[in-house]
Enzyme design. Structure first.
Site, PDB file in Angstrom:
ATOM      1  N   ASP A 191      -2.557   2.085  -1.813  1.00 57.74           N
ATOM      2  CA  ASP A 191      -2.429   2.886  -2.781  1.00 57.74           C
ATOM      3  C   ASP A 191      -3.145   4.275  -2.609  1.00 57.74           C
ATOM      4  OD1 ASP A 191      -4.430   1.609  -3.886  1.00 57.74           O
ATOM      5  OD2 ASP A 191      -4.124   2.321  -5.702  1.00 57.74           O
TER       6      ASP A 191
ATOM      7  N   SER B  71      -2.709  -2.353  -4.916  1.00 58.90           N
ATOM      8  CA  SER B  71      -3.811  -1.668  -4.021  1.00 58.90           C
ATOM      9  C   SER B  71      -3.818  -2.267  -2.534  1.00 58.90           C
ATOM     10  CB  SER B  71      -5.150  -1.797  -4.715  1.00 58.90           C
ATOM     11  OG  SER B  71      -6.190  -1.312  -4.339  1.00 58.90           O
ATOM     12  N   HIS B  72      -5.038  -2.999  -2.280  1.00 65.11           N
ATOM     13  CA  HIS B  72      -5.276  -3.347  -0.763  1.00 65.11           C
ATOM     14  C   HIS B  72      -4.583  -4.721  -0.468  1.00 65.11           C
ATOM     15  CE1 HIS B  72      -8.119  -4.722  -3.605  1.00 65.11           C
ATOM     16  NE2 HIS B  72      -8.429  -5.685  -3.186  1.00 65.11           N
TER      17      HIS B  72
ATOM     18  N   ASP C  26      -6.247   4.894  -2.843  1.00 66.66           N
ATOM     19  CA  ASP C  26      -7.564   5.048  -3.732  1.00 66.66           C
ATOM     20  C   ASP C  26      -8.975   4.902  -2.984  1.00 66.66           C
ATOM     21  OD1 ASP C  26      -7.240   2.393  -3.943  1.00 66.66           O
ATOM     22  OD2 ASP C  26      -7.434   2.551  -6.388  1.00 66.66           O
ATOM     23  N   ARG C  27      -8.982   3.737  -2.078  1.00 64.85           N
ATOM     24  CA  ARG C  27     -10.016   3.317  -1.416  1.00 64.85           C
ATOM     25  C   ARG C  27     -10.293   4.138  -0.105  1.00 64.85           C
ATOM     26  NH1 ARG C  27     -11.041  -2.976  -2.086  1.00 64.85           N
ATOM     27  NH2 ARG C  27     -10.784  -3.021  -4.271  1.00 64.85           N
TER      28      ARG C  27
ATOM     29  N   LYS D 204     -10.371   6.704  -8.174  1.00 66.87           N
ATOM     30  CA  LYS D 204     -11.053   6.938  -7.041  1.00 66.87           C
ATOM     31  C   LYS D 204      -9.965   7.406  -6.057  1.00 66.87           C
ATOM     32  CE  LYS D 204     -10.626   1.943  -6.160  1.00 66.87           C
ATOM     33  NZ  LYS D 204     -11.146   0.741  -6.751  1.00 66.87           N
TER      34      LYS D 204
ATOM     35  N   ASP E  12      -6.399   2.645   1.741  1.00 65.17           N
ATOM     36  CA  ASP E  12      -5.968   1.328   1.397  1.00 65.17           C
ATOM     37  C   ASP E  12      -4.414   1.416   1.069  1.00 65.17           C
ATOM     38  OD1 ASP E  12      -6.330   2.475  -1.133  1.00 65.17           O
ATOM     39  OD2 ASP E  12      -6.516   0.266  -2.046  1.00 65.17           O
TER      40      ASP E  12
HETATM   41  C1  G1P Z   1     -12.732  -5.188  -7.012  1.00 64.61           C
HETATM   42  C2  G1P Z   1     -13.934  -4.231  -6.648  1.00 64.61           C
HETATM   43  C3  G1P Z   1     -14.132  -3.207  -7.621  1.00 64.61           C
HETATM   44  C4  G1P Z   1     -12.726  -2.272  -7.890  1.00 64.61           C
HETATM   45  C5  G1P Z   1     -11.746  -3.292  -8.092  1.00 64.61           C
HETATM   46  C6  G1P Z   1     -10.365  -2.350  -8.038  1.00 64.61           C
HETATM   47  O1  G1P Z   1     -12.855  -5.887  -8.334  1.00 64.61           O
HETATM   48  O2  G1P Z   1     -15.218  -5.299  -6.561  1.00 64.61           O
HETATM   49  O3  G1P Z   1     -15.226  -2.359  -7.411  1.00 64.61           O
HETATM   50  O4  G1P Z   1     -13.096  -1.467  -9.078  1.00 64.61           O
HETATM   51  O5  G1P Z   1     -11.423  -4.221  -7.204  1.00 64.61           O
HETATM   52  O6  G1P Z   1     -10.119  -1.848  -7.030  1.00 64.61           O
HETATM   53  P1  G1P Z   1     -13.352  -7.301  -8.466  1.00 64.61           P
HETATM   54  O7  G1P Z   1     -12.547  -7.909  -7.632  1.00 64.61           O
HETATM   55  O8  G1P Z   1     -14.938  -7.318  -7.762  1.00 64.61           O
HETATM   56  O9  G1P Z   1     -13.525  -7.428  -9.642  1.00 64.61           O
HETATM   57 ZN    ZN Z   2      -6.467   0.697  -3.958  1.00 65.22          ZN
END
Ligand code: G1P
Ligand code: ZN
Length: 548
Positions: free
Chosen positions: A284, A118-119, A286-287, A381, A282
């Site tokens: 991948d 992801s990010h 999705d954000r 997302k 981000d």
């Molecule tokens: C974080 C974000 C949450 C999201 C997740 C995956 O999780 O807060 O909203 O779904 O990344 O992208 P957290 O680290 O808070 O558990």
């Molecule tokens: Zn992501």
């Protein structure tokens, strides 16, 4: 081609979180590590869903980070050895997470494997990740991730075949053992879906005028998608997508669209003569972050505004059955749902909870405060989708984004919002803090903290309306007498120590007080939150490391 069964000793640390298994690249590159997780996933599916991957179609793609293509080749050989009939792979092993979800659904695949962290940063010293998505296109539910974990604990061998690497840079079909590998354009199916959802003609008209946007792909997977959709299909100016070349280390940056890591974009928008609208996604894809000329639009506000304006989108022209937000997301969308007379669900953090509501048709729009917005078009997302939603809205209303936001606050009031993260704190200390709050919950109503009186407190538990399953301990919620809210929870995605997240929100109906700086508007509540949880004393930090 020879089939092999390679002996292996289990890796005890392979518990997938809500977004799969995420570890440093060095961990994933240990001999057999990736293989152990993939084999456990294949072995777990018959237990969890009654059927294995034999004879099935699977989708494979990732965000292009370091180790992505190597991993893709390893996984393809393992798919072939485990009897998969057909593998659909994005060219160069690339697929954004929402595009993977879209392809799983469109091709009615059995599931898919997404390679992404992801990010989080990439490169040889960065992170890598793997997750399994089910036939609905969404992240594996707990019944699958629990079964995967059980299998990781006593796996003794993995199956693969002896075969060379496939050319993933060429579209077309190649056999691999008895399996067919189809290399597809990562963008095509996704772009086609977007054209069915939004009014592309209207958005094209907008770009024909003097309207300019900047989309920052952060050297991650959305670059090719943004170029194709914004520039080629919708006619935005060449160069609209910046940092559009996917790089294995994301250019050394965090591919995380927030005010810290996308500061350039915000700078461009808030400078005279800059673009009219900005957005970023981000690693991948999705954000999303969306930016008006006044700065970033908070994800909680964005969800509320999109809900209030869904009628402008062809896909939603018959209205919304309901909406959902994750518990820590601000209650701005609740006010809109109430005005529209539709249901608003409050779910634990993580996209999978939205998945079952979407599958059941209870909701069509949903979002999280952490830059995640999505709908029933996929089961993830979707960053570019959110940007296109805004563009469709800007094209329909012909007003600047900042005017739409101000107008929304005028109509519904403003929910000032912030998240304070205390990253990398000692995990035991963070757990003690949460336990202490949990134990204190029954005695909190009526208690004063700072300028606030607590009206209600609980430890959030959720009952899924579709199957009655209950998820407990999802965060401590505190609501004050003047309807401000504090939420405390621990991150489930961090890789170092623990991250304590404190979510703050305060409602302001008075229009003359809608232009305050959020930090100023929330300062008294932030102090009260720190005092109530004794954050400095319990985790040794007097300030959050990140304010989002
Ligand atoms: C974080 C974000 C949450 C999201 C997740 C995956 O999780 O807060 O909203 O779904 O990344 O992208 P957290 O680290 O808070 O558990
Ligand atoms: Zn992501």
């Amino acid at each position: 081609m020879r089939a092999l069964s390679v002996p292996i000793t289990p890796f005890p640390d392979q518990r997938p979180g809500t977004s799969g298994l995420r570890k440093r690249v060095a961990v994933f590159r240990q001999q057999g590590y990736l293989e152990a997780f993939i084999q456990s996933t294949f072995d777990a599916l018959p237990d969890a869903v009654g059927e294995g991957v034999g004879g099935k179609t699977l989708v494979l793609g990732g965000d292009g980070r370091f180790f992505n293509t190597e991993a893709a080749q390893i996984i393809l050989r393992m798919m072939a050895a485990n009897g998969v009939a057909r593998a659909i792979v994005g060219r160069d092993g690339l697929l954004s997470t929402p595009a993977a979800s879209a392809i799983i659904r469109k091709q009615q695949a059995f599931g898919g494997i997404i390679m992404s962290a992801s990010h989080n940063p990439g490169g040889p010293n960065g992170d890598f990740g793997i997750k399994y998505n089910a036939a609905n296109g969404g992240p594996a539910p707990e019944r699958i991730t629990d079964a995967i974990y059980r299998h990781t604990q006593h796996l003794s061998a993995y199956r693969t075949i002896e075969a060379g690497d496939l050319p993933l840079d060429r579209l077309g079909t190649t056999p691999l053992g008895a399996m067919t590998v189809e290399v597809v354009d990562p963008v095509a199916d996704y772009a086609e879906l977007m054209q069915r959802i939004f009014d592309f003609d209207r958005i094209r008209d907008l770009f024909r005028g003097s309207f300019h946007i900047r989309f920052d792909a952060m050297h991650a997977v959305t670059g090719p998608y943004a170029r194709a959709i914004f520039e080629h299909i919708l006619g935005a100016a060449p160069g609209t997508a910046v940092n559009a070349q996917p790089l294995t280390d994301f250019g050394g940056h965090h591919p995380d669209p927030n005010p810290t890591y996308a500061a350039d974009l915000i700078g461009a928008l808030t400078t005279a003569g800059g673009p009219d609208f900005g957005a970023a996604s981000d690693g991948d894809g999705d954000r999303n972050m969306v930016v008006s000329r006044q700065g970033p639009i908070s994800p909680s506000d964005s969800l509320a505004i999109l809900t209030a304006n869904a009628r402008h989108i062809p896909w939603f022209k018959s209205g919304l059955p309901g909406v959902a937000r994750s518990m820590p997301t601000s209650r701005a969308v609740d006010r809109v749902a109430a005005a529209l007379g539709i249901d608003c669900y409050e779910t634990p953090t993580g996209w999978k909870y939205f998945g079952s509501l979407l599958d059941a048709g209870h909701i069509a729009l949903c979002g999280e405060e952490s830059a995640g917005t999505g709908s029933n078009h996929v089961r993830e997302k979707d960053g570019l989708w959110a940007v296109l939603f805004w563009l469709n809205l800007l094209a329909a209303r012909r007003e600047p984004a900042e005017a739409i936001v101000a107008d929304h606050w005028r109509q519904y009031g403003r929910d000032y919002y912030a998240r304070h993260d205390y990253e990398g704190v000692d995990a035991d200390a963070a757990n003690r803090l949460i336990h202490r709050l949990r134990d204190a919950v029954p005695g909190l109503p009526g208690r004063r903290v700072g300028a606030f009186t607590i009206a209600a407190a609980d430890d959030f538990a959720y009952t899924d309306p579709t199957d009655g399953s209950v998820t407990v301990h999802q965060g401590i919620r505190i609501v004050t007498e003047d309807d401000a809210r504090i939420v405390y929870r621990l991150s489930g995605t961090g890789t170092e120590g623990a991250t304590l997240r404190v979510y703050l929100e305060r409602y302001e109906a008075d229009e003359s007080r809608h232009a305050l700086d959020a930090a100023v508007a929330l300062a008294p509540l932030a102090n009260a939150a720190a005092e109530l949880a004794r954050i400095a004393e319990m985790v040794g930090r007097s300030q959050p490391s990140v304010v989002a």
